[in-house]
Design a protein around this motif. Structure first.
Motif: not given
Length: 279
Positions: A4-27
């Protein structure tokens, strides 16, 4: 698994929103909240990818609140009606962020470190620029060995490039989150720099302003501290959330889907209060 707490390249994360969701799916994560700093720009992409992959995406945001003692960050979880309800608040937060960033550039130049704001902007893909981007710039230019080294020697509180930021009024932040249909949750409460008794008193006061809950599980909290926050939340009738505060796969201390210094999983039952209401 949930987070319930994660960040993307929209702010200071290193993964794009799509990449973050894809990683979540993998995990194997089934419920994910995207909570970028002072922006909802990454939510449309994240929600599209989540729908495609069969993940429940909880739209969120993380807002810095005006506070003198430490860092006060407010999560908005479940802001399903964020369109047109949070624009003014986000504009205010981003304008203050830009003012702070320009002050950091001045400090940089005064310290003999060349560069301008355009150089910092050029290295980021997102709309929100913060100290992590300055840290990355210092690493790229050879002034620091790592991002953490940049914070330790230049950007941390009391260091040569540190600039305090004037955050958003708490009541205004809570109101904007509620207007978007979300719950207002204090993030990583240890950053408030309050002992347990003052924390409880402050939470009671903030609850009267409309505060809904507190993040009792966080990647930088021990299980013991999480237990203390959980007890306070129960005593005050506050909701509880938990998340990794994920920014990048390169940070072993903020693993997506895990919380606490002991790398325990986020309790899955915490997602329920932030789900879209059933009609």
């Amino acid at each position: 698994m949930i987070d319930l707490h994660s960040h993307t390249t929209a702010s200071d994360g290193s993964l794009s929103p799509g990449e973050l969701v894809s990683l979540a799916k993998e995990l194997g994560i089934t419920h994910l909240a995207v909570t970028d700093h002072d922006t909802v720009a990454g939510l449309p992409e994240a929600m599209r990818e989540a729908e495609r992959l069969g993940i429940t995406l909880i739209p969120g945001i993380e807002i810095e609140i005006a506070y003198a003692k430490g860092a006060f960050h407010l999560l908005g979880l479940g802001i399903y009606d964020y369109h047109h309800t949070m624009e003014l608040l986000i504009d205010q937060a981003q304008a203050e962020r830009t003012r702070r960033n320009l002050r950091i550039v001045k400090r940089m130049n005064a310290a003999g470190i060349p560069g301008d704001y355009g150089s910092i902007q050029a290295q980021t893909q997102g709309t929100v620029i913060g100290r992590p981007h300055f840290a990355q710039y210092l690493v790229q230019k050879g002034w620091a060995k790592t991002v953490q080294d940049a914070f330790d020697r230049f950007l941390g509180q009391g260091k040569p490039l540190f600039e305090p930021r004037q955050g958003i009024d708490l009541a205004a932040g809570i109101q904007a989150i509620h207007m978007a249909g979300g719950k207002a949750i204090i993030a990583h409460p240890l950053s408030l720099h309050l002992n347990w008794s003052p924390l409880k008193r402050s939470l009671q006061e903030w609850k009267e302003l409309g505060l809904d809950g507190i993040e009792a599980y966080h990647s930088r909290m021990s299980s013991r501290d999480s237990g203390k926050v959980l007890r306070i939340a129960r005593e005050l009738g506050l909701l509880v959330s938990g998340g990794s505060d994920f920014h990048t796969p390169d940070d072993p201390l903020r693993r997506l889907g895990f919380t606490s210094l002991e790398n325990k999983r986020v309790p899955p039952e915490l997602a329920a209060p932030f789900m879209v209401p059933m009609l």
